[in-house]
Design an enzyme around this catalytic site. Structure first.
Site, PDB file in Angstrom:
ATOM      1  N   ASP A  28      30.584  19.716  48.211  1.00  0.00           N
ATOM      2  CA  ASP A  28      31.276  18.394  48.726  1.00  0.00           C
ATOM      3  C   ASP A  28      30.425  17.944  49.640  1.00  0.00           C
ATOM      4  OD1 ASP A  28      33.275  20.107  47.608  1.00  0.00           O
ATOM      5  OD2 ASP A  28      34.689  20.007  49.286  1.00  0.00           O
ATOM      6  N   LYS A 133      37.079  19.484  42.229  1.00  0.00           N
ATOM      7  CA  LYS A 133      38.192  20.433  42.687  1.00  0.00           C
ATOM      8  C   LYS A 133      39.224  19.780  43.470  1.00  0.00           C
ATOM      9  CE  LYS A 133      35.553  22.110  46.553  1.00  0.00           C
ATOM     10  NZ  LYS A 133      36.210  21.694  47.867  1.00  0.00           N
ATOM     11  N   CYS A 166      35.813  23.584  53.377  1.00  0.00           N
ATOM     12  CA  CYS A 166      35.582  24.175  51.921  1.00  0.00           C
ATOM     13  C   CYS A 166      34.458  24.971  51.867  1.00  0.00           C
ATOM     14  CB  CYS A 166      35.118  22.798  51.215  1.00  0.00           C
ATOM     15  SG  CYS A 166      36.695  21.831  51.249  1.00  0.00           S
TER      16      CYS A 166
HETATM   17  C1  C5J Z   1      35.839  19.858  52.982  1.00  0.00           C
HETATM   18  C2  C5J Z   1      37.588  18.966  54.331  1.00  0.00           C
HETATM   19  N1  C5J Z   1      35.130  19.769  51.885  1.00  0.00           N
HETATM   20  N2  C5J Z   1      37.266  19.084  55.395  1.00  0.00           N
HETATM   21  N3  C5J Z   1      36.903  18.993  53.167  1.00  0.00           N
HETATM   22  O1  C5J Z   1      35.509  20.636  53.820  1.00  0.00           O
HETATM   23  O2  C5J Z   1      38.465  18.388  54.319  1.00  0.00           O
END
Ligand code: C5J
Length: 229
Positions: A28, A133, A166
Site C-alpha cells: 500500500d 485489495k 495493513c
Molecule cells: C493501510 C490504512 N494501508 N491505514 N491502510 O494501512 O487505512
C-alpha cells in the site's frame, strides 16, 4: 552456483531465506496514504511519517530485484461503483470527503484514480504482480495466496504502510496460512510512532509469535551475498 539459503540477522533470532521460495511484498505505498492531499492526510495524519519508509523500501526493492526475488505490490482501494466497499468502512470516521468521494487526487481510494497509484519512486516493474485489495489484509478477497502457492513461496518479506494496519493484518493472515514472515522495521511506517514501535514489538514477542523483524541495511547486506557472487 551460490547457496540460496541465506541467514538474515533478525529478532528474536536469525531467519533463513531460501531465495527461490521467498517473496518481497510491498504493501500500500499509495499516493492516497503517503502524499499530502490524500486519504491519510484527510484523516488528519502527518504523512511525512510514512514518507520516511520510501528510501529504505526503494533500497530493499533494488536488492530484492537484483537477487531475483519475486516482488509483489499491494494497493488498498475499491471498484469505481463502490460495490466492494462495506457501508461500515464508508461510514466510519464520518469523513467528508470519505472513501469514494472526490479528493485532491481523484476519488479517494478508488481504483484507477491518481491517489490510488503507488508512489512513482516505488512503481512496480512490468511482470511484478499488483494485488488490489478492498480490505486491510492482502489475502482477504484477493488472489495473493494462489499466486504465492503457484510459485511455492514459503517466506515473505514485508514492507509498506501502515505498520499496525495493513502490514499487520497481512502479516497475521500470512502467519495463519503457514507463511514465515520477516518485517523490515524501517521499511514500514505508521502515522503514529508509538503504534509502529508497538506493532514491531508484537511481531517478535513470545519467541516471534507472528514472525521476525530485521532492518533494511541488514537485509540488503545479506542479499548482497548472492548479488555479488
Ligand atoms: C493501510 C490504512 N494501508 N491505514 N491502510 O494501512 O487505512
Amino acid at each position: 552456483m551460490h547457496d540460496m539459503n541465506l541467514s538474515v540477522a533478525a529478532d528474536p533470532y536469525p531467519v533463513t531465506l531460501d531465495l527461490p521460495h521467498a517473496a518481497l511484498i510491498v504493501i500500500d505505498m499509495q499516493r492516497d496514504f503517503v502524499e499530502p492531499g490524500g486519504f491519510g492526510a484527510a484523516l488528519g495524519n502527518d504523512v511525512t511519517r510514512l514518507q520516511a519508509a520510501i528510501d529504505p523500501i526503494a533500497a530493499v526493492l533494488a536488492a530484492a530485484r537484483a537477487a531475483g526475488l519475486l516482488v509483489i505490490h499491494t494497493r488498498e482501494g475499491h471498484r469505481p461503483d463502490l460495490t466492494d466497499l462495506p457501508p461500515t468502512k464508508k461510514a466510519r470516521g464520518r469523513l467528508d470527503p470519505g472513501i469514494g468521494d472526490p479528493g485532491p487526487m481523484g476519488r479517494i481510494l478508488v481504483r484507477g484514480e491518481a491517489g490510488h497509484e503507488i508512489v512513482p519512486v516505488l512503481a512496480p516493474l512490468a511482470g511484478e504482480p499488483v494485488i488490489d485489495k478492498p480490505g486491510k489484509g492482502a489475502f482477504y478477497a484477493t488472489d495473493l495466496e494462489t499466486i504465492l502457492r503457484q510459485r511455492a513461496i514459503a517466506k515473505l518479506i514485508l514492507c509498506g504502510v501502515t505498520t499496525e494496519v495493513c502490514v499487520h493484518t497481512t502479516l497475521r493472515e500470512a502467519n495463519d496460512r503457514g507463511f514465515e514472515c520477516l518485517v523490515v522495521s524501517d521499511g514500514t511506517a505508521s502515522y503514529f510512532p508509538e503504534f509502529h514501535a508497538c506493532a514491531l514489538a508484537m511481531v517478535k514477542a513470545q519467541g516471534g509469535i507472528f514472525g521476525f523483524v530485521t532492518d533494511s541495511a541488514t537485509l540488503i547486506r545479506t542479499l548482497e551475498k548472492v548479488i555479488r557472487t
